[in-house]
Design a protein around this motif. Structure first.
Motif, mmCIF file in Angstrom:
data_model
loop_
_atom_site.group_PDB
_atom_site.id
_atom_site.type_symbol
_atom_site.label_atom_id
_atom_site.label_comp_id
_atom_site.label_asym_id
_atom_site.label_seq_id
_atom_site.Cartn_x
_atom_site.Cartn_y
_atom_site.Cartn_z
ATOM 1 N N HIS A 257 -1.463 24.552 57.656
ATOM 2 C CA HIS A 257 -0.085 24.797 57.217
ATOM 3 C C HIS A 257 0.883 23.818 57.873
ATOM 4 O O HIS A 257 1.846 23.369 57.227
ATOM 5 C CB HIS A 257 0.297 26.249 57.508
ATOM 6 N N ALA A 258 0.633 23.479 59.129
ATOM 7 C CA ALA A 258 1.492 22.503 59.801
ATOM 8 C C ALA A 258 1.346 21.124 59.159
ATOM 9 O O ALA A 258 2.326 20.394 58.983
ATOM 10 C CB ALA A 258 1.144 22.438 61.286
ATOM 11 N N ALA A 259 0.109 20.768 58.809
ATOM 12 C CA ALA A 259 -0.143 19.462 58.191
ATOM 13 C C ALA A 259 0.564 19.358 56.844
ATOM 14 O O ALA A 259 1.159 18.316 56.507
ATOM 15 C CB ALA A 259 -1.648 19.251 58.019
ATOM 16 N N LYS A 260 0.512 20.414 56.068
ATOM 17 C CA LYS A 260 1.176 20.409 54.763
ATOM 18 C C LYS A 260 2.691 20.314 54.925
ATOM 19 O O LYS A 260 3.365 19.548 54.222
ATOM 20 C CB LYS A 260 0.807 21.684 53.993
ATOM 21 N N LYS A 261 3.221 21.068 55.877
ATOM 22 C CA LYS A 261 4.668 21.086 56.087
ATOM 23 C C LYS A 261 5.185 19.741 56.585
ATOM 24 O O LYS A 261 6.278 19.298 56.211
ATOM 25 C CB LYS A 261 5.018 22.183 57.091
ATOM 26 N N ARG A 262 4.401 19.067 57.419
ATOM 27 C CA ARG A 262 4.848 17.803 58.028
ATOM 28 C C ARG A 262 4.432 16.569 57.231
ATOM 29 O O ARG A 262 4.702 15.447 57.637
ATOM 30 C CB ARG A 262 4.301 17.700 59.452
ATOM 31 N N GLY A 263 3.771 16.768 56.109
ATOM 32 C CA GLY A 263 3.364 15.629 55.291
ATOM 33 C C GLY A 263 2.304 14.771 55.949
ATOM 34 O O GLY A 263 2.316 13.536 55.834
ATOM 35 N N THR A 264 1.355 15.398 56.632
ATOM 36 C CA THR A 264 0.290 14.677 57.340
ATOM 37 C C THR A 264 -0.676 14.024 56.364
ATOM 38 O O THR A 264 -1.073 14.627 55.362
ATOM 39 C CB THR A 264 -0.483 15.652 58.259
ATOM 40 N N ASP A 265 -1.062 12.797 56.668
ATOM 41 C CA ASP A 265 -2.034 12.086 55.825
ATOM 42 C C ASP A 265 -3.463 12.509 56.127
ATOM 43 O O ASP A 265 -4.257 12.742 55.216
ATOM 44 C CB ASP A 265 -1.902 10.571 56.030
ATOM 45 N N ILE A 266 -3.805 12.565 57.416
ATOM 46 C CA ILE A 266 -5.169 12.901 57.818
ATOM 47 C C ILE A 266 -5.135 13.950 58.930
ATOM 48 O O ILE A 266 -4.505 13.749 59.981
ATOM 49 C CB ILE A 266 -5.940 11.661 58.311
ATOM 50 N N LEU A 267 -5.805 15.067 58.684
ATOM 51 C CA LEU A 267 -5.960 16.124 59.684
ATOM 52 C C LEU A 267 -7.384 16.076 60.207
ATOM 53 O O LEU A 267 -8.344 16.251 59.451
ATOM 54 C CB LEU A 267 -5.673 17.497 59.066
ATOM 55 N N LEU A 268 -7.552 15.805 61.504
ATOM 56 C CA LEU A 268 -8.863 15.754 62.153
ATOM 57 C C LEU A 268 -9.108 17.066 62.883
ATOM 58 O O LEU A 268 -8.301 17.466 63.733
ATOM 59 C CB LEU A 268 -8.921 14.588 63.145
ATOM 60 N N VAL A 269 -10.209 17.735 62.572
ATOM 61 C CA VAL A 269 -10.493 19.053 63.132
ATOM 62 C C VAL A 269 -11.690 18.987 64.072
ATOM 63 O O VAL A 269 -12.814 18.679 63.647
ATOM 64 C CB VAL A 269 -10.759 20.086 62.017
ATOM 65 N N ASP A 270 -11.459 19.268 65.353
ATOM 66 C CA ASP A 270 -12.547 19.375 66.330
ATOM 67 C C ASP A 270 -13.183 20.743 66.186
ATOM 68 O O ASP A 270 -12.495 21.748 65.969
ATOM 69 C CB ASP A 270 -11.984 19.203 67.747
ATOM 70 N N THR A 271 -14.502 20.828 66.305
ATOM 71 C CA THR A 271 -15.209 22.101 66.141
ATOM 72 C C THR A 271 -16.134 22.352 67.322
ATOM 73 O O THR A 271 -16.439 21.443 68.093
ATOM 74 C CB THR A 271 -16.053 22.104 64.847
ATOM 75 N N ALA A 272 -16.595 23.597 67.427
ATOM 76 C CA ALA A 272 -17.476 23.977 68.528
ATOM 77 C C ALA A 272 -18.791 23.221 68.439
ATOM 78 O O ALA A 272 -19.388 23.108 67.361
ATOM 79 C CB ALA A 272 -17.731 25.482 68.508
ATOM 80 N N GLY A 273 -19.247 22.708 69.555
ATOM 81 C CA GLY A 273 -20.480 21.941 69.575
ATOM 82 C C GLY A 273 -21.720 22.765 69.799
ATOM 83 O O GLY A 273 -22.822 22.342 69.491
ATOM 84 N N ARG A 274 -21.553 23.954 70.322
ATOM 85 C CA ARG A 274 -22.730 24.780 70.576
ATOM 86 C C ARG A 274 -22.334 26.256 70.575
ATOM 87 O O ARG A 274 -21.530 26.689 71.378
ATOM 88 C CB ARG A 274 -23.369 24.410 71.923
ATOM 89 N N LEU A 275 -22.895 27.008 69.648
ATOM 90 C CA LEU A 275 -22.732 28.457 69.646
ATOM 91 C C LEU A 275 -24.078 29.077 70.019
ATOM 92 O O LEU A 275 -25.063 28.378 70.238
ATOM 93 C CB LEU A 275 -22.238 28.935 68.283
ATOM 94 N N HIS A 276 -24.135 30.396 70.078
ATOM 95 C CA HIS A 276 -25.330 31.053 70.614
ATOM 96 C C HIS A 276 -26.574 30.788 69.775
ATOM 97 O O HIS A 276 -27.680 30.679 70.291
ATOM 98 C CB HIS A 276 -25.089 32.560 70.741
ATOM 99 N N ASN A 277 -26.412 30.713 68.483
ATOM 100 C CA ASN A 277 -27.569 30.428 67.638
ATOM 101 C C ASN A 277 -27.113 29.792 66.334
ATOM 102 O O ASN A 277 -25.914 29.636 66.074
ATOM 103 C CB ASN A 277 -28.380 31.709 67.361
#
Length: 389
Positions: A257-277
């Motif tokens: 929602h912030a990216a849409k509101k601010r007119g962002t070109d590219i949103l990079l999303v960091d994700t969890a590298g290791r979960l329990h399974n």
């Protein structure tokens, strides 16, 4: 601490201090004034962040880290190396192990027969090209040798190289997402350089005059948010983050929602590298994907997996695991500078049919380069004369 153990041994001889020569001063200078965080190693992400954000200088220097970075940035820049030059240096260990063995096969046989192909197969597999990719390359080679009636083993060396080059073709639309309003999901296990890669990509896109935002959705790893925040500050891009242990889906929702509101070109999303399974990982990534699809359906979607080239076949196994739980569209290979397993790029792309899009060839912020198949293959098979040219 003024010097590391290695520097102490080089500067102190027989317990007598002497004036360092020019090379020694260069090592000392690099020790104190390196202006980029080191590429993440397993267990070293927090140390890299601490080195980046420290407000106190090294003992005895009287210079803060920020001041040291500023001073280093103001110094004349070294001549920028091309992607090929960086790979040529970085893949030297790979060539030492792989290329010498391959040339031994080509020079050691006088005829092209089953034994020749068996020896060549073993060398390619040991060079981390993978079983499936090796089989495909050798099948093509056998057909070409037969069609062209080649008799001498050395005469088919270039054919082999060209076959591997074809395996590494990434197509014409690999970087389409860079030219569109995009959400880029970045996945990978802890320690491969995932967060650092996001920081480097953010910096590159920013230099391309794009409006960039990063989302700190890896809320499970200690200090992950702090590390990404520091990279965002360095790259001068927006960041959306939550508290440690917060719901990653909520972070992504806010970021979209912030990216849409601010007119962002590219949103990079960091994700969890290791979960329990694997099930938890699949559920988490599926939830994030559903949120993006629902809240930002018009955005172009890209999923990059970050892999550590030094882990060889383990990197291929990781890519397969993530490909089973999310739609991976591109590969980022880190730590290509100095790896002895540089052939793994061929195995990953050949077996998964997912293009390698970026390679990390150094520690500096601009040492993440777009992949070029010709440069990679030429560097992988370069002779000593090519290296010294």
């Amino acid at each position: 601490m003024f010097f590391g153990k290695k520097e102490e041994e080089e500067i102190i001889e027989d317990d007598v201090w002497h004036v360092p020569d020019e090379d020694e001063w260069q090592k000392i200078h690099e020790h104190f004034y390196s202006d980029e965080p080191e590429e993440e190693d397993a267990g070293s992400e927090d140390e890299a962040l601490a080195a980046l954000s420290s407000t106190e200088g090294e003992e005895g220097t009287g210079t803060s880290e920020a001041e040291a970075v500023t001073e280093a940035e103001e110094k004349p820049q070294e001549e920028k190396l091309s992607f090929f030059q960086k790979l040529l240096r970085g893949l030297r260990k790979t060539r030492d192990n792989f290329l010498k063995s391959m040339d031994y096969v080509f020079r050691g046989f006088s005829d092209i027969d089953d034994e020749f192909y068996e020896e060549l197969e073993e060398v390619l597999i040991m060079g981390d090209l993978g079983v499936r990719t090796t089989d495909a390359v050798l099948e093509n080679l056998k057909e070409q040798v037969k069609e062209q009636k080649i008799k001498e083993p050395m005469a088919c060396r270039q054919l082999l190289i060209d076959n591997i080059r074809q395996q590494m073709d990434i197509g014409e639309t690999a970087y389409e997402f860079e030219e569109k309003t995009s959400v880029v999901l970045v996945v990978g296990v802890n320690g491969v350089g995932k967060t650092t890669t996001i920081g480097k990509l953010a910096s590159q896109f920013k230099k391309q005059k794009k409006k960039v935002m990063v989302a700190a959705a890896d809320t499970f790893r200690a200090a992950a948010t702090e590390q990404l925040t520091e990279w965002a500050r360095r790259a001068k891009v927006d960041i959306i983050a939550g508290q440690e242990g917060a719901d990653p889906g909520a972070v992504v929702y806010d970021a979209v929602h912030a990216a849409k509101k601010r007119g962002t070109d590219i949103l990079l999303v960091d994700t969890a590298g290791r979960l329990h399974n694997k099930k938890n990982l699949m559920n988490e990534l599926s939830k994030i994907n559903r949120i993006i699809e629902k809240e930002y359906p018009e955005a172009f979607r890209e999923t990059l997996i970050v892999l550590d080239a030094t882990t060889g076949q383990n990197a291929l196994a990781q890519a397969k695991e993530f490909s089973e739980v999310t739609d991976v569209s591109g590969i980022v290979l880190t730590k290509m500078d100095g790896t002895a397993k540089g052939g793994i790029a061929v195995a990953i792309q050949g077996e998964l049919h997912v293009p390698v899009k970026y390679m990390g060839v150094g520690e500096k912020i601009d040492d993440l380069e777009k992949f070029n198949a010709d440069d990679y293959v030429n560097a992988l098979f370069a002779t000593e004369e090519d290296y010294n040219a």
